[in-house]
Design an enzyme around this catalytic site. Structure first.
Site, mmCIF file in Angstrom:
data_model
loop_
_atom_site.group_PDB
_atom_site.id
_atom_site.type_symbol
_atom_site.label_atom_id
_atom_site.label_comp_id
_atom_site.label_asym_id
_atom_site.label_seq_id
_atom_site.Cartn_x
_atom_site.Cartn_y
_atom_site.Cartn_z
ATOM 1 N N SER A 1 -59.626 21.896 60.594
ATOM 2 C CA SER A 1 -61.046 21.968 60.224
ATOM 3 C C SER A 1 -61.985 22.178 61.189
ATOM 4 O O SER A 1 -61.873 21.277 62.189
ATOM 5 C CB SER A 1 -61.262 20.940 59.233
ATOM 6 O OG SER A 1 -62.583 20.369 58.907
ATOM 7 N N TYR B 1 -61.562 12.087 55.604
ATOM 8 C CA TYR B 1 -61.012 13.250 55.883
ATOM 9 C C TYR B 1 -61.292 13.602 57.151
ATOM 10 O O TYR B 1 -60.157 14.338 57.747
ATOM 11 C CB TYR B 1 -61.578 14.123 54.777
ATOM 12 C CG TYR B 1 -61.318 15.551 54.879
ATOM 13 C CD1 TYR B 1 -60.021 15.895 54.501
ATOM 14 C CD2 TYR B 1 -62.224 16.658 55.298
ATOM 15 C CE1 TYR B 1 -59.728 17.272 54.370
ATOM 16 C CE2 TYR B 1 -61.736 17.939 55.514
ATOM 17 C CZ TYR B 1 -60.511 18.304 54.881
ATOM 18 O OH TYR B 1 -60.363 19.596 55.148
#
Length: 298
Positions: free
Chosen positions: A143, A157
């Site tokens: 990410s 997250y």
């Protein structure tokens, strides 16, 4: 060359798109997911329909990344059916949204289990086969949040994806001499085309959430999501992530990029990672371990 590939978390989102794109490109692809005979029956049917319509070798397989027994069984079946396993796509992941303080430590642990420890379960099951072959590829779906600009309320997250990315980097060094390559795919924010936000978990401590809503962060959850959505271009295509994975898999051995960015918001991760990865590379040169930077051809 046709590869035998397993994609984790392939019931939806990046995983489903990548599995289909890889199968369309001519590979044998196992779209792994949990609960194939209950929760994901419709997804299994979708895989079968796609395979038939596209004349592609796409197969659904039961694989729960939270269970070592399930992972071992799935990998064993793949090797028994095809005689080898060439590519692992670490895609399984989950998102949560809310103030970090309102998540319990157990919720952090659960998210870390899905986003980080799952890759260790799959690696322990599959890497003996790849090492035996003297050739293979690990694709990690990371990410841009690991190194780019990040909004609040996604702390668990972001922390777990940072852990997964760090693990991917270290595994690359420990697998190079076995002839196994690593490519890290770095998607930016995609608010459409995936179920990340729709299926995002929420804090268990509702009283703590209420305190935030009654204080200076009132309405911030909505404000953050609106701001997040506003910076994603209307033409941002989540399918670009799948195509990037196909391009990496189809690249010649020894020519696969270490990191690939697909970031419609341009949050700065590409710049930051260029520096971070260069510093890590220079350190290995300094301590004369630079042979770990290039996979050995068997």
């Amino acid at each position: 060359m046709k590869q035998v590939i397993v994609v984790t978390g392939a019931s939806s989102g990046f995983g489903a798109l990548a599995a289909r794109a890889l199968a369309d490109a001519g590979h044998t692809v196992y779209a792994s997911m949990r609960e194939t005979t209950s929760r994901n029956v419709a997804q299994v049917k979708a895989v079968e329909d796609f395979a038939a319509a596209h004349k592609a070798d796409l197969r659904a397989i039961e694989l729960d990344v939270a269970s070592q027994e399930s992972v071992d069984s799935a990998v064993r079946k793949i090797v028994e059916d095809d005689g080898r396993l060439d590519v692992i796509v670490h895609n399984a992941g989950h998102m949560v949204f809310g103030p970090a303080e309102a998540f319990t430590p157990e919720q952090f642990a659960e998210l870390y289990d899905v986003n980080v420890l799952s890759t260790q379960r799959v690696n322990r099951a599959a890497l003996p086969q790849l090492r035996k072959q003297g050739r293979g590829l690990l694709v990690w779906v990371s990410s841009s949040s690991v190194a780019g600009g990040t909004p609040p309320y996604l702390s668990p997250y972001f922390a777990s994806k940072a852990g997964m990315d760090a693990l991917a980097v270290q595994y690359a060094r420990e697998l190079a001499l076995w002839g196994i390559e690593t490519s890290i795919i770095v998607p930016g924010a995609f608010t459409k085309g995936t179920n990340h936000f729709a299926h995002a978990g929420s804090p268990a401590d509702k009283a703590r959430v209420a305190e935030y809503e009654a204080g200076p962060y009132k309405g911030y959850g909505k404000k953050i999501q609106e701001a997040f959505a506003a910076i994603v271009p209307d033409d941002a295509d989540v399918g670009a992530v799948a195509l990037a994975i196909v391009k990496v898999v189809d690249a010649p051995w020894g020519m696969r990029p270490f990191r690939v960015h697909i970031d419609p918001t341009q949050d700065g991760a590409e710049v930051a990672f260029a520096v971070i990865d260069r510093l890590r590379t220079e350190m290995l040169h300094r301590v004369r371990l630079d042979e770990l930077l290039t996979p050995v051809k068997s």
